[in-house]
Design a protein around this motif. Structure first.
Motif, PDB file in Angstrom:
ATOM      1  N   HIS A  61      10.164  14.030  15.528  1.00 21.84           N
ATOM      2  CA  HIS A  61      11.310  14.182  14.631  1.00 21.84           C
ATOM      3  C   HIS A  61      12.114  15.444  14.931  1.00 21.84           C
ATOM      4  CE1 HIS A  61       9.860  10.880  12.189  1.00 21.84           C
ATOM      5  NE2 HIS A  61       8.687  11.471  12.072  1.00 21.84           N
ATOM      6  N   ARG A  62      11.988  15.969  16.113  1.00 25.13           N
ATOM      7  CA  ARG A  62      12.693  17.204  16.426  1.00 25.13           C
ATOM      8  C   ARG A  62      13.834  16.945  17.415  1.00 25.13           C
ATOM      9  NH1 ARG A  62       8.211  21.403  18.141  1.00 25.13           N
ATOM     10  NH2 ARG A  62      10.032  22.775  18.179  1.00 25.13           N
ATOM     11  N   PRO A  63      14.895  17.790  17.372  1.00 28.51           N
ATOM     12  CA  PRO A  63      15.072  18.931  16.465  1.00 28.51           C
ATOM     13  C   PRO A  63      15.399  18.476  15.061  1.00 28.51           C
ATOM     14  CG  PRO A  63      17.027  18.652  17.827  1.00 28.51           C
ATOM     15  CD  PRO A  63      16.021  17.658  18.332  1.00 28.51           C
ATOM     16  N   ILE A  64      14.818  19.143  14.085  1.00 28.06           N
ATOM     17  CA  ILE A  64      14.986  18.688  12.712  1.00 28.06           C
ATOM     18  C   ILE A  64      16.418  18.908  12.228  1.00 28.06           C
ATOM     19  CG2 ILE A  64      12.553  19.031  12.163  1.00 28.06           C
ATOM     20  CD1 ILE A  64      13.303  21.526  10.603  1.00 28.06           C
ATOM     21  N   ASN A  65      17.154  19.860  12.832  1.00 24.36           N
ATOM     22  CA  ASN A  65      18.541  20.065  12.391  1.00 24.36           C
ATOM     23  C   ASN A  65      19.447  18.916  12.805  1.00 24.36           C
ATOM     24  OD1 ASN A  65      18.997  20.494  15.130  1.00 24.36           O
ATOM     25  ND2 ASN A  65      19.314  22.689  14.934  1.00 24.36           N
ATOM     26  N   GLN A  66      18.959  18.026  13.651  1.00 26.39           N
ATOM     27  CA  GLN A  66      19.729  16.853  14.045  1.00 26.39           C
ATOM     28  C   GLN A  66      19.159  15.553  13.474  1.00 26.39           C
ATOM     29  OE1 GLN A  66      20.317  16.754  18.316  1.00 26.39           O
ATOM     30  NE2 GLN A  66      20.663  18.961  18.413  1.00 26.39           N
ATOM     31  N   LYS A  67      17.877  15.564  13.152  1.00 25.09           N
ATOM     32  CA  LYS A  67      17.215  14.318  12.773  1.00 25.09           C
ATOM     33  C   LYS A  67      16.814  14.255  11.304  1.00 25.09           C
ATOM     34  CE  LYS A  67      15.554  13.320  17.444  1.00 25.09           C
ATOM     35  NZ  LYS A  67      14.425  12.902  18.293  1.00 25.09           N
ATOM     36  N   TRP A  68      16.891  15.381  10.598  1.00 25.53           N
ATOM     37  CA  TRP A  68      16.532  15.398   9.178  1.00 25.53           C
ATOM     38  C   TRP A  68      17.761  15.665   8.330  1.00 25.53           C
ATOM     39  CZ3 TRP A  68      11.365  18.345   7.914  1.00 25.53           C
ATOM     40  CH2 TRP A  68      10.309  17.764   8.621  1.00 25.53           C
ATOM     41  N   SER A  69      17.697  15.248   7.081  1.00 29.44           N
ATOM     42  CA  SER A  69      18.735  15.636   6.127  1.00 29.44           C
ATOM     43  C   SER A  69      18.541  17.106   5.775  1.00 29.44           C
ATOM     44  CB  SER A  69      18.633  14.791   4.854  1.00 29.44           C
ATOM     45  OG  SER A  69      17.464  15.139   4.121  1.00 29.44           O
ATOM     46  N   TRP A  70      19.631  17.731   5.327  1.00 30.33           N
ATOM     47  CA  TRP A  70      19.535  19.142   4.938  1.00 30.33           C
ATOM     48  C   TRP A  70      18.613  19.306   3.738  1.00 30.33           C
ATOM     49  CZ3 TRP A  70      19.986  23.172   7.598  1.00 30.33           C
ATOM     50  CH2 TRP A  70      20.198  24.427   7.032  1.00 30.33           C
ATOM     51  N   ASP A  71      18.622  18.356   2.833  1.00 31.93           N
ATOM     52  CA  ASP A  71      17.734  18.395   1.674  1.00 31.93           C
ATOM     53  C   ASP A  71      16.272  18.445   2.119  1.00 31.93           C
ATOM     54  OD1 ASP A  71      17.014  17.751  -1.278  1.00 31.93           O
ATOM     55  OD2 ASP A  71      16.045  16.139  -0.140  1.00 31.93           O
ATOM     56  N   ARG A  72      15.937  17.631   3.107  1.00 32.36           N
ATOM     57  CA  ARG A  72      14.546  17.593   3.564  1.00 32.36           C
ATOM     58  C   ARG A  72      14.161  18.886   4.274  1.00 32.36           C
ATOM     59  NH1 ARG A  72      11.996  13.236   7.919  1.00 32.36           N
ATOM     60  NH2 ARG A  72       9.799  13.851   7.636  1.00 32.36           N
ATOM     61  N   ILE A  73      15.083  19.429   5.047  1.00 35.19           N
ATOM     62  CA  ILE A  73      14.816  20.698   5.738  1.00 35.19           C
ATOM     63  C   ILE A  73      14.538  21.798   4.721  1.00 35.19           C
ATOM     64  CG2 ILE A  73      15.872  22.529   7.132  1.00 35.19           C
ATOM     65  CD1 ILE A  73      17.319  20.342   8.706  1.00 35.19           C
ATOM     66  N   LEU A  74      15.356  21.896   3.684  1.00 31.15           N
ATOM     67  CA  LEU A  74      15.213  22.978   2.710  1.00 31.15           C
ATOM     68  C   LEU A  74      13.889  22.891   1.955  1.00 31.15           C
ATOM     69  CD1 LEU A  74      18.827  23.105   1.206  1.00 31.15           C
ATOM     70  CD2 LEU A  74      17.788  24.721   2.794  1.00 31.15           C
ATOM     71  N   ARG A  75      13.377  21.695   1.781  1.00 32.26           N
ATOM     72  CA  ARG A  75      12.113  21.541   1.047  1.00 32.26           C
ATOM     73  C   ARG A  75      10.890  21.658   1.943  1.00 32.26           C
ATOM     74  NH1 ARG A  75      11.494  16.754  -0.442  1.00 32.26           N
ATOM     75  NH2 ARG A  75      13.406  15.713   0.247  1.00 32.26           N
ATOM     76  N   SER A  76      11.099  21.707   3.257  1.00 37.48           N
ATOM     77  CA  SER A  76       9.976  21.765   4.187  1.00 37.48           C
ATOM     78  C   SER A  76       9.542  23.204   4.432  1.00 37.48           C
ATOM     79  CB  SER A  76      10.352  21.116   5.522  1.00 37.48           C
ATOM     80  OG  SER A  76      11.121  22.019   6.303  1.00 37.48           O
ATOM     81  N   CYS A  77       8.407  23.362   5.059  1.00 34.66           N
ATOM     82  CA  CYS A  77       7.906  24.695   5.422  1.00 34.66           C
ATOM     83  C   CYS A  77       8.446  25.151   6.771  1.00 34.66           C
ATOM     84  CB  CYS A  77       6.378  24.686   5.468  1.00 34.66           C
ATOM     85  SG  CYS A  77       5.707  23.741   6.876  1.00 34.66           S
TER      86      CYS A  77
END
Length: 734
Positions: free
Chosen positions: A573-589
């Motif tokens: 799932h990387r890079p997460i800044n391209q493959k994840w929503s911003w909401d999910r990034i902010l809640r992740s470690c």
């Protein structure tokens, strides 16, 4: 570790030796990446490695001038008090490399022609970009082209191109057209917007000239004017050819028409002068350019090469036993040196330098946190001092920036990004919350003074900056009855994957350190400063989040509420800044760039080895390093705690970030400021070098396959050279 190095070498289409980077086939799909890598500059101006000829393939045309920019209206500034009115951006300037070629009326297009051979090379030792190619013009008829160009380091208003063609089994009317073109735009322009307007253009037998100005803006930012002149000398088999002149709006041409036969050689030397209103009055640009071309140095290329030789004498780093590491560090040093030379305190270091438009070419905290140590060690001390003077001269604007947000009494908030001292970043969580940049600017004053032993800057200028920043921290903290301590709420740390957090450990720590250092300077230099009574209370009673069980500093309040995962668990799932929503990034470690480790790197004397190791082992597995500034800090700390394999892995990641297009974004331009991190990884990491005035200390810890490491560095006693080999080292004066 060795497998990673081999993998990276295999992934790149470019080839290299100790000093050169080249491609021996034209990779059209990689052309924009190659353009970035083969960019040239001289501290005053620069350009991407675009072709001189017409090219309809993928390309990002770019010719940039230090300090010339435009305030583009921000799109989301209508609802936040104190929000920036504009976003500053470096703008693509007059295209001065243009040389079109036509034979019998057919124009050469490198995007559609058939190459039978192609070679393009960047020589890091000489700062020269060259290419040679053979093109099948028609069946059995060939055109040979060779070119080389440079932006003069010795005479930094000059550039030059040497261009030659040779015909094989081919004859007819050849037209070489050398031109200047001010009809340019940025790739990121809104609605195909152009930033330049016509002033005038001319062409005669002696020179061609184009002068343009930036279009009006509503933000009281001055309109800049740029004047570019060219002088062309063209020969056929050694015989001089006279030009035909032509002008169009914002363009000037010298055409050379030649009836050519099989075997004929046609050569063109194009000498260019670039001037602008940062250095001259608008009405004087033409006369300055004309006189400069008339008096152009007779040996422009030779002088340029000698200037690079002199620069490399101090700046070079030699690594024996690892070609990837060697070319990586030289590539990074090359671009740092040609981006900023310290001769003009009005200029600074954009994250992309002269290699692209991303990030707008503005100044970030990267300069103070990462770049200053390189220039302190590798150049005259005046270079780093001018970077400090850049911020000192913008202190009034930093105070204005703070006043817009409600601060008073001379408190200063330096901008996150800027051209002239005004904040011009257009993302709220960074503009308002990433206040740790204030601490980096204070740290740079300390770093310069500690390294050089020169206290005059602090006594004359720096103390004012420190006091203004400290007044900001005093007003930004608040007392928590619940914690019985001072806290800092609503911030974003260097790790931009967590926004609007409370008590970011790094921000709290650097705020306290700044207050402490400022009080020391006030006392030491006997400065009269009012209203400092609260500072010591903040120093003594600041809150720092800490996990007693793990014995590690916490990124911020609530960090342990997250699900603590290892980066290896999300590889797909990387890079997460391209493959994840911003909401999910902010809640992740997951961490873009570890705040805690940044603080431990800055203030290493404050932490014992066990503390460093615990925090490194806790945060490193959660760090995705999707900031180009992240791997170097990890590499340095890994060296300190003896994890050399990890240090080397991180070193390769930073040193070959662009060469191997690690983040798949090199086509946008190079990561110039993070290139200083490559230097830090070697000098502060593997060599363990510390300079404190006349005191020099080294604690080397090299990768096992490195045979030796050697480099020069500047001290108050002069330039010294260190050589490390088989866990032994020597330092000598040179």
């Amino acid at each position: 570790m060795l497998g990673l190095r081999k993998m990276l070498e295999m992934e790149t289409y470019l080839k290299h030796d100790d000093w050169k980077i080249w491609e021996d086939h034209f990779h059209v799909d990689k052309n924009e990446v190659t353009e970035s890598i083969m960019s040239l500059g001289n501290g005053k101006f620069g350009l991407r490695g675009n072709f001189e000829e017409s090219f309809t393939g993928p390309s990002l045309p770019g010719s940039y001038i230090g300090g010339i920019w435009f305030p583009d209206k921000t799109r989301v500034g209508w609802w936040k008090n104190g929000y920036p009115d504009y976003f500053a951006k470096v703008i693509n300037s007059v295209n001065w490399i243009g040389i079109n070629l036509a034979i019998n009326g057919k124009i050469l297009d490198l995007g559609t022609c058939r190459f039978t051979s192609f070679y393009r090379e960047l020589n890091l030792k000489t700062g020269i970009l060259s290419k040679t190619c053979k093109i099948e013009w028609e069946e059995g008829k060939y055109l040979h082209i060779s070119s080389r160009r440079f932006c003069s380091v010795d005479s930094p208003h000059f550039a030059q191109i040497h261009y030659e063609i040779r015909l094989e089994n081919l004859s007819g009317k050849v037209r070489l057209s050398s031109y200047l073109n001010g009809v340019v735009r940025n790739k990121d322009s809104n609605h195909d917007e152009h930033f330049w307007e016509e002033v005038f253009q001319m062409a005669d037998h002696e020179m061609g000239y184009v002068q343009v100005k930036t279009k009006p803006n509503p933000f009281e930012v001055p309109q800049y004017q740029v004047g570019v002149g060219m002088k062309n000398s063209c020969t056929q088999n050694g015989t001089l050819i006279e030009p035909l002149e032509e002008i169009k709006s914002m363009r000037a041409f010298h055409h050379f028409d030649v009836p050519a036969q099989d075997g004929d050689s046609i050569s063109l030397t194009k000498t260019v002068v670039i001037s602008h209103t940062l250095d001259h009055k608008a009405e004087n640009l033409y006369s300055y350019t004309e006189n400069a071309l008339i008096q152009a140095p007779a040996h422009l290329e030779e002088d340029h090469i000698q200037a690079w030789e002199k620069a490399w004498e101090e700046a070079d780093i030699q690594i024996e036993g690892d070609l990837s590491a060697q070319i990586g560090i030289r590539f990074n040093i090359f671009h740092l040196l040609q981006t900023y030379n310290g001769k003009d305190a009005r200029l600074n270091i954009g994250p992309k330098g002269f290699t692209g438009e991303k990030y707008g070419g503005v100044t970030y905290w990267d300069t103070e946190a990462y770049c200053i140590p390189f220039y302190l060690s590798s150049c005259d001390f005046s270079v780093a001092k001018n970077l400090l003077m850049y911020r000192y001269r913008q202190l009034p604007k930093a105070i204005e920036n703070a006043e817009k947000l409600g601060f008073s009494d001379g408190a200063a908030l330096y901008p996150m990004v800027t051209m002239n001292g005004e904040e011009c970043h257009n993302e709220w969580e960074i503009t308002f919350e990433e206040i740790h940049r204030n601490g980096a600017i204070a740290y740079a004053i300390y770093d310069y003074t500690r390294y050089t032993g020169d206290e005059n800057y602090v006594k004359e200028f720096g103390w004012e900056v420190l006091v203004a920043i400290s007044r900001f921290w005093e007003q930004r903290v608040q007392w928590s009855d619940a914690k019985k301590a001072y806290v800092i709420l609503g911030v974003t740390g260097p790790n931009e994957y967590e926004n609007n957090v409370n008590n970011n450990w790094y921000t709290n720590y650097i705020a306290v350190w700044t207050l402490k250092y400022t009080l020391e300077c006030i006392k030491k230099y006997k400065k009269q400063v009012d209203k400092t009574e609260k500072w010591q209370a903040i120093i003594d009673q600041m809150y720092f989040p800490y996990d007693q069980n793990r014995m590690v500093f916490l990124q911020q309040d609530g960090f342990l509420d997250k699900e603590l995962l290892n980066v290896d668990q999300i590889k797909e799932h990387r890079p997460i800044n391209q493959k994840w929503s911003w909401d999910r990034i902010l809640r992740s470690c997951f961490i873009k760039q570890a705040d805690v480790l940044q603080g431990i790197y800055f203030f290493e004397e404050d932490f014992d080895l066990e503390t460093v190791k615990r925090n490194f082992d806790f945060y490193e597995p959660m760090t995705v390093h999707e900031s180009s500034l992240s791997p170097c800090v990890h590499s340095i700390l890994a060296c300190r705690i003896g994890q050399i394999d990890k240090a080397y892995e991180m070193y390769l990641r930073t040193s070959r970030l662009d060469l191997d297009n690690y983040n798949q974004d090199t086509e946008d331009g190079l990561h110039i400021t993070s290139m200083a991190g490559t230097w830090l990884s070697v000098v502060k990491g593997f060599a363990g070098l510390k300079v404190r005035g006349t005191q020099v200390e080294a604690k080397p810890n090299l990768p096992s396959h490195w045979k030796s490491l050697s480099f020069s560095f500047r001290t108050v006693e002069g330039v010294k050279r260190i050589r490390i080999e088989n866990e032994r080292f020597e330092i000598k004066n040179i």
